[in-house]
Enzyme design. Sequence first.
Site, PDB file in Angstrom:
ATOM      1  N   HIS A  33       0.837  -1.196   0.000  1.00  0.00           N
ATOM      2  CA  HIS A  33       0.000   0.000   0.000  1.00  0.00           C
ATOM      3  C   HIS A  33       0.875   1.251   0.000  1.00  0.00           C
ATOM      4  O   HIS A  33       1.582   1.513   0.966  1.00  0.00           O
ATOM      5  CB  HIS A  33      -0.892  -0.039   1.247  1.00  0.00           C
ATOM      6  CG  HIS A  33      -1.863   1.079   1.354  1.00  0.00           C
ATOM      7  ND1 HIS A  33      -1.805   2.021   2.353  1.00  0.00           N
ATOM      8  CD2 HIS A  33      -2.921   1.417   0.577  1.00  0.00           C
ATOM      9  CE1 HIS A  33      -2.800   2.876   2.200  1.00  0.00           C
ATOM     10  NE2 HIS A  33      -3.489   2.530   1.131  1.00  0.00           N
ATOM     11  N   ASP A  62      -1.009   5.351  -6.474  1.00  0.00           N
ATOM     12  CA  ASP A  62      -2.117   6.299  -6.560  1.00  0.00           C
ATOM     13  C   ASP A  62      -1.681   7.326  -7.593  1.00  0.00           C
ATOM     14  O   ASP A  62      -0.540   7.801  -7.553  1.00  0.00           O
ATOM     15  CB  ASP A  62      -2.348   6.987  -5.213  1.00  0.00           C
ATOM     16  CG  ASP A  62      -2.930   6.037  -4.189  1.00  0.00           C
ATOM     17  OD1 ASP A  62      -3.870   5.305  -4.524  1.00  0.00           O
ATOM     18  OD2 ASP A  62      -2.446   6.034  -3.042  1.00  0.00           O
ATOM     19  N   HIS A  75      -0.783  10.169  -3.212  1.00  0.00           N
ATOM     20  CA  HIS A  75      -2.042   9.700  -2.644  1.00  0.00           C
ATOM     21  C   HIS A  75      -3.174  10.706  -2.804  1.00  0.00           C
ATOM     22  O   HIS A  75      -4.324  10.331  -2.981  1.00  0.00           O
ATOM     23  CB  HIS A  75      -1.880   9.353  -1.155  1.00  0.00           C
ATOM     24  CG  HIS A  75      -3.148   8.847  -0.557  1.00  0.00           C
ATOM     25  ND1 HIS A  75      -4.004   9.638   0.184  1.00  0.00           N
ATOM     26  CD2 HIS A  75      -3.743   7.642  -0.638  1.00  0.00           C
ATOM     27  CE1 HIS A  75      -5.060   8.918   0.537  1.00  0.00           C
ATOM     28  NE2 HIS A  75      -4.931   7.709   0.057  1.00  0.00           N
TER      29      HIS A  75
HETATM   30 CA    CA Z   1      -4.959   3.989  -2.979  1.00  0.00          CA
END
Ligand code: CA
Length: 336
Positions: A33, A62, A75
Amino acid sequence: MARTTFFASTICFQLLTINTVMAQSSEPIIIAHRGASGYLPEHTLEAKAMAHAMDADYIEQDVVLSKDDVPVVLHDIHVDTISDVATRFPDHKRADGRYYALDFTVVELKQLHVCERFNAKTGKQVFPKRFPKGISSFQIPTLEEELELIAGLNQSTGRIAGIYPEIKQPAWHLKEGHDISRIVLSILHKHGYKTKQDRCYIQCFEHDEVIRLRNELGWEGRLIMLMSGGTRGPGKTDFDHLRTPEGLAELAKIADGIGPDIGSIITAKREVTNLVKNAHAQKLQVHPYTLRIDELPRFAKSTDDLLDLLFHQAHVDGLFSDFPDVALLWLKQNTK
Ligand code: CA
């Protein structure tokens, strides 16, 4: 085996398999992540290299756009909680006091010093035990730089990690005059990510855009509908409906899986909801977010307890983690 023969066969193998899997694996996957963001500032190339070295199955990007339409890995659409933008470009602030990636050219974004995420009001880093804020030197990567990094590591290590790009706030980008989905798809195509055989999942929180990606824009690869724990999202996104068997049946016509929050799968009372079962009934994969060993849900007694609940009780197909090594080690030790 002679070194040259080994080298030649390795190259052949890589040509056949880079970015590609012949069949869908049923083994659970761990998605790094924002990279190995528990250890290094999120979405830096350093955090992605570390995630690759930790054997993460997939590495998340992202994606937002710069002013000159270059996809960069961030992000948020803002850059003021992960960089020194406020001191470097004080006049680039919008009326709401925020600094938007979309107001900077990629050359300008590259001048920013990236650091561990911090609270805009207090200046204190969000996760105090993580990488110290403001030391060493990190940059915002472009999506292409990151894809090149992962492809390079896939070749140099012989271990193939997939990518997991999230298209951030497409409706907002479009309102500002930028079609982020179309631009991201062209870059994924250029780098060989095209079909469901390729190790790539596109994810998005906006239902309209997930439909658009599949239908209007013709994305033929894997597609994940992200779901917040709330009731509604941007545009016509109705999370309450999407979580129902009927909503999941509709989603299954366009998407390959869902990315819900952990709270939609395990309740505060440690009960497993029907979400995974209902998604599996529609052949949708379930990849919840996010395992953070320094911010466990209240119901979890420990990291191992949470992983047991998710993989052995709820039977999720994958998991986003800031600490991919922790989840991978647990799976190795606890998979029957
Ligand atoms: Ca994400």
